[in-house]
Design a protein around this motif. Structure first.
Motif, short mmCIF file in Angstrom:
data_model
loop_
_atom_site.label_atom_id
_atom_site.label_comp_id
_atom_site.label_asym_id
_atom_site.label_seq_id
_atom_site.Cartn_x
_atom_site.Cartn_y
_atom_site.Cartn_z
N ASP A 178 125.32 -31.91 176.33
CA ASP A 178 126.24 -31.29 177.26
C ASP A 178 125.46 -30.25 178.08
O ASP A 178 124.30 -29.94 177.80
CB ASP A 178 127.44 -30.66 176.52
CG ASP A 178 128.67 -30.56 177.40
OD1 ASP A 178 129.79 -30.58 176.89
OD2 ASP A 178 128.49 -30.50 178.63
N PHE A 197 129.52 -29.14 172.35
CA PHE A 197 128.90 -27.80 172.36
C PHE A 197 128.93 -27.14 170.99
O PHE A 197 128.07 -26.36 170.64
CB PHE A 197 129.70 -26.88 173.31
CG PHE A 197 129.44 -27.08 174.77
CD1 PHE A 197 130.48 -27.35 175.63
CD2 PHE A 197 128.16 -26.95 175.30
CE1 PHE A 197 130.28 -27.49 177.00
CE2 PHE A 197 127.95 -27.10 176.66
CZ PHE A 197 129.00 -27.36 177.51
N THR A 235 129.90 -27.37 187.29
CA THR A 235 130.63 -27.66 186.04
C THR A 235 129.94 -26.98 184.86
O THR A 235 130.05 -27.43 183.74
CB THR A 235 130.66 -29.18 185.77
OG1 THR A 235 129.30 -29.63 185.71
CG2 THR A 235 131.43 -29.91 186.84
N PHE A 238 130.96 -39.27 182.86
CA PHE A 238 131.05 -38.52 181.60
C PHE A 238 132.50 -38.60 181.12
O PHE A 238 133.26 -37.66 181.21
CB PHE A 238 130.61 -37.07 181.83
CG PHE A 238 129.24 -36.94 182.43
CD1 PHE A 238 129.05 -36.17 183.57
CD2 PHE A 238 128.16 -37.61 181.89
CE1 PHE A 238 127.78 -36.05 184.15
CE2 PHE A 238 126.89 -37.50 182.45
CZ PHE A 238 126.71 -36.72 183.58
N GLU A 253 138.26 -27.09 180.82
CA GLU A 253 137.17 -26.38 180.15
C GLU A 253 137.24 -24.87 180.39
O GLU A 253 137.64 -24.42 181.45
CB GLU A 253 135.81 -26.88 180.63
CG GLU A 253 134.67 -26.25 179.83
CD GLU A 253 133.32 -26.85 180.10
OE1 GLU A 253 133.24 -27.82 180.86
OE2 GLU A 253 132.34 -26.34 179.54
N LYS A 292 132.72 -38.70 175.07
CA LYS A 292 132.47 -37.29 174.71
C LYS A 292 133.72 -36.71 174.05
O LYS A 292 134.79 -37.31 174.14
CB LYS A 292 132.10 -36.51 175.97
CG LYS A 292 133.23 -36.39 177.00
CD LYS A 292 132.72 -35.75 178.29
CE LYS A 292 133.86 -35.50 179.26
NZ LYS A 292 133.40 -34.93 180.53
N HIS A 293 133.56 -35.57 173.28
CA HIS A 293 132.34 -34.88 172.94
C HIS A 293 132.17 -35.04 171.44
O HIS A 293 133.09 -34.71 170.69
CB HIS A 293 132.42 -33.41 173.30
CG HIS A 293 132.80 -33.15 174.72
ND1 HIS A 293 134.10 -33.18 175.18
CD2 HIS A 293 132.06 -32.87 175.81
CE1 HIS A 293 134.12 -32.91 176.48
NE2 HIS A 293 132.91 -32.71 176.90
N ARG A 314 141.12 -27.71 176.61
CA ARG A 314 140.65 -29.08 176.86
C ARG A 314 141.54 -30.12 176.19
O ARG A 314 141.30 -31.32 176.33
CB ARG A 314 139.18 -29.23 176.43
CG ARG A 314 138.28 -28.28 177.21
CD ARG A 314 136.82 -28.62 177.12
NE ARG A 314 136.46 -29.68 178.05
CZ ARG A 314 135.18 -29.98 178.36
NH1 ARG A 314 134.19 -29.30 177.79
NH2 ARG A 314 134.91 -30.95 179.21
N ASP A 364 131.75 -36.37 186.30
CA ASP A 364 132.92 -36.26 185.42
C ASP A 364 134.13 -36.96 186.01
O ASP A 364 135.05 -36.33 186.52
CB ASP A 364 133.24 -34.78 185.18
CG ASP A 364 132.17 -34.10 184.39
OD1 ASP A 364 131.40 -33.32 184.98
OD2 ASP A 364 132.05 -34.41 183.19
C1 GLC Z 1 130.71 -29.60 181.00
C2 GLC Z 1 131.59 -30.33 180.01
C3 GLC Z 1 131.31 -31.80 179.93
C4 GLC Z 1 130.85 -32.31 181.29
C5 GLC Z 1 129.52 -31.66 181.60
C6 GLC Z 1 129.03 -32.03 183.00
O1 GLC Z 1 130.33 -28.37 180.46
O2 GLC Z 1 131.62 -29.84 178.68
O3 GLC Z 1 132.52 -32.44 179.49
O4 GLC Z 1 130.70 -33.72 181.26
O5 GLC Z 1 129.56 -30.25 181.47
O6 GLC Z 1 129.90 -31.52 183.95
#
Ligand code: GLC
Length: 720
Positions: A257, A225, A30, A125, A463, A178-179, A139, A81
């Motif tokens: 993040d 971010f 991720t 998350f 994402e 988040k975020h 997103r 996630d």
């Molecule tokens: C990703 C996402 C975030 C997620 C994290 C872990 O880049 O921005 O929403 O929880 O990394 O996967």
């Protein structure tokens, strides 16, 4: 937390930093970097937390390693996630938001928590509360749509669902909200781009959902971010410490993040990892997700005097306290009782998934063709998503299996067993290959009815999935046009993570449904609506643009000094298109016919410490049972700061039986009228207000009435 302080007193610097370190396990990728084997790091106490690992056996194995083989035996946070389901996958954010039902929002989070905990996880998350008003941003697919009030209610409901009433319970997990914040307003809708908004907009639009989540007890928050006006959120001491922890009272853990602390170098605010680590720690970021910035940078930052040991201890204390609240020190194996999680055909979670999915579907157009009767007919089911399976899970499908979803073909075949259904792809999701179009058109010519299943691929939103022109990808539009040219009764099913540019399709198709990404029970839910087993009640949680040029487009715009007027040249409009959206926020059709009438207030004048009580009647003129969503918007026509044309303050359901009338009653404390005044301090300004009630944000269909807030001796300025 004496136990925590005693533990900290025994910890070496490396062990302290280890508790601030979260490394990915690579069950799924991720982020831009992947880790190797973390065994030695865990054994040495240098890795105190993991992400992207699930399954009771794997979770127990890694916990056993930490608890039995490291010096201090501190259990791990295990995060994942679980954004719209863990193994049972529910509709994506904007789809579920369009149900406008807090009980449903909480129920899917509760089911996801149960399944995540069964998979050995103790942290998710989620919820993702990023308000999005630009369909170029991928997103949008994960969040609550465009509206602040909806995002507040979703935030509260999801925190309750994930964390339950006791965070140490075996089926409770930490909600990592988040975020934080304003990630959904990137320049040009481009992922990870800079966000430049005023503090006023921040406080009016983007902070309230996090305030609601904190009030609901959110135990963790993830900074975004992006920068806000040049200060990256991961290092934004004012917003993280003064506002989030100070004003909003957040006492939980801040998890960066993925790799975000190291990316402070790319932002240009840190020259090396020591500086990046210091900036993040001093801003209050407790856990470094997958940048190794704390493990590599904090010892050096300490040596340079950029951070102090008490600052490090403060973060370690918050992390250990969270582990204590989770009950991990009492029983690190409390979660992960069920070794394998199956989502069998008749499991209760599938029934929930089907019901939530049916509620999420938005009927955008219907010339009367829907619902389909059960008579024997030839149906051509065409398009790249007609028999797609794994795509139905959408982006962020967690532990959802590619093999789990019910396809649209399967759902339709099961719902219409006597019909002859011909299924042809016609075109792919994104290739410019037209070779199979003739065969698909042949199927359409031979059919009584055509159903087109078109849209994006699951990874075309989520994402790192911004699209500069969010129309139908590949040559799907050309294919849809060719099918519509045949003049057959045609239903268009749109699967996507964003409102797609479809104006021409809406004009020509008989019926159009926004099916978003519906998850495990997608095919059955869609069929339930098509054949009328369920009367569609989904509504839009985002404004649907006619053209990209209207973006960002949302209903809660501030007034212009020259409001749009097609009869007057010098007004706020476009020369080439209508300023109104294709479909407004809250829009959605049903198979019924409801009217909203007789708006009345209990009082036309209320004191600042009072409440507004409104009632409205909803009449079901149709012949079928159904559900209408009633929205209560507010308009503050004169204030010290220009207020939005409409602000959603409440929503409620009405389910009058056919031919019946029901009354919806909503109560709004005057304190909910507060807004950041000239000095950005939140206050109610007494004066005249307008209540606007209806079934969407379309101003033409709203019932309006006025009331006055009297100062009641307060010292606020009164604006008539
Ligand atoms: C990703 C996402 C975030 C997620 C994290 C872990 O880049 O921005 O929403 O929880 O990394 O996967």
């Amino acid at each position: 937390m004496r136990h925590v302080d005693e533990l900290i007193a025994r910890m070496t610097l490396d062990e302290k930093i280890g508790q601030l370190n979260m490394i990915t396990a690579n069950f799924v990728i991720t982020g831009p970097t992947i880790a190797g084997d973390s065994t030695e790091g865990i054994r040495a106490g240098l890795i105190g937390n993991m992400l992207n690992l699930w399954g009771a056996e794997a979770a127990h194995a890694v916990q056993k390693l930490a608890v039995e083989e490291s010096r201090l035996g501190i259990p791990l946070l295990l995060g994942f996630d679980t954004v719209h389901g863990q193994r049972t996958i529910f509709p994506i954010g904007p789809a579920e938001a369009g149900i406008f039902d807090e009980q449903i929002w909480e129920s899917t989070a509760r089911q996801a928590a149960i399944e995540a905990a069964e998979d050995g996880l103790n942290m998710v998350f989620a919820p993702m509360l990023d308000i999005a008003r630009d369909p170029r941003w991928g997103r949008l697919a994960e969040g609550p749509g465009e509206d602040t009030y909806v995002a507040q209610r979703i935030g509260s409901a999801k925190v309750r669902g994930f964390q339950g009433s006791d965070l140490s319970a075996a089926e409770s997990v930490v909600a990592t909200v988040k975020h934080f914040c304003a990630y959904g307003a990137p320049t040009a809708g481009r992922e990870y781009a800079s966000v430049d908004i005023s503090e006023r907009t921040l406080r009016e639009v983007y902070l309230p959902p996090f305030e609601a989540a904190v009030k609901a007890g959110a135990a963790a928050i993830m900074p975004a971010f992006n920068d806000v006006a040049g200060i990256p959120m991961t290092a934004h001491r004012y917003l993280l410490r003064n506002v989030l922890r100070g004003e909003l009272g957040f006492e939980g853990v801040l998890v960066s993040d993925y790799n975000a602390i190291a990316e402070l170098l790319n932002h240009g605010v840190a020259a090396d990892l020591a500086e990046a680590a210091a900036l993040a720690l001093k801003a209050g970021v407790d856990i470094d997700m997958m940048a190794n910035a704390y493990s590599k940078g904090l010892p050096e930052a300490l040596r340079r005097g950029l951070v102090s040991m008490p600052e490090i201890d403060a973060s370690v204390r918050r992390v250990l306290s969270l582990k204590e609240r989770l009950g991990l020190f009492d029983d690190p194996f409390r979660r992960g009782r069920k070794v394998s999680l199956t989502v069998s055909g008749d499991s209760p979670s599938r029934a929930l998934a089907r019901d939530v999915a049916r509620h999420s579907i938005v009927l955008l157009k219907n010339d009367g063709l829907l619902p389909l009767t059960m008579e024997r007919r030839r149906i051509a089911l065409l398009g790249p998503l007609a028999d797609a399976r794994s795509e139905m899970n959408g982006p962020w499908s967690a532990a959802g299996q590619a093999s789990d979803p019910v396809t649209i073909l399967e759902g339709l075949s099961s719902a219409l067993p006597d019909c002859d259904i011909i299924c042809e792809q016609g075109v792919s999701l994104s290739e410019e290959d037209r070779s199979a179009i003739p065969l698909a058109l042949e199927a359409a010519r031979s059919a009584d009815i055509v159903i087109l299943a078109v849209g994006e691929g699951a990874r075309m939103s989520g994402e790192a999935a911004s699209r500069s022109s969010p129309g139908l990808p590949g040559c799907q539009q050309e294919f849809v046009d060719a099918v519509l040219d045949l003049g057959k009764p045609t239903i268009v099913l749109l699967s996507a993570g964003r409102p797609l540019l479809i104006s021409s399709i809406v004009e020509r198709a008989s019926a159009v449904m926004a099916t978003w990404w519906l998850g495990t029970e997608a095919g059955n839910a869609i069929a339930d609506i098509l054949v009328g087993r369920f009367n569609p009640s989904g509504r839009l949680s985002v404004t649907w643009p006619r053209e990209l040029g209207q973006v960002p487009i949302f209903y809660a715009q501030r007034p212009s000094g020259r409001p749009a007027n097609t009869d007057d040249h010098y007004t706020s409009k476009y020369l080439d298109i209508d300023v109104t959206p294709l479909f407004p926020f809250g829009y959605g059709l049903s198979y019924g016919n409801f009217t909203v009438e007789n708006l009345r207030l209990e009082s036309g004048s209320v004191p600042v410490d009072g409440q507004i009580i409104m009632s409205v009647d909803v009449v079901n003129n149709g012949g079928v049972p159904g559900e209408e969503t009633i929205f209560l918007f507010l308009r503050d026509p004169v204030a010290s700061v220009a207020r939005p044309l409409l602000e959603l303050k409440r929503f409620a359901k009405a389910r009058p039986a056919p031919g019946e009338r029901s009354t919806v009653r909503m109560t709004l404390p005057v304190s909910d009228l507060a807004f950041p005044g000239l000095d950005l301090t939140c206050a109610v300004e007494p004066g005249e207000f307008e209540v606007c009630v209806g079934t969407s944000a379309d101003p033409k269909q709203l019932l309006r009435t006025r009331f006055r807030v009297t100062s009641g001796g307060g010292d606020q300025i009164s604006h008539s």
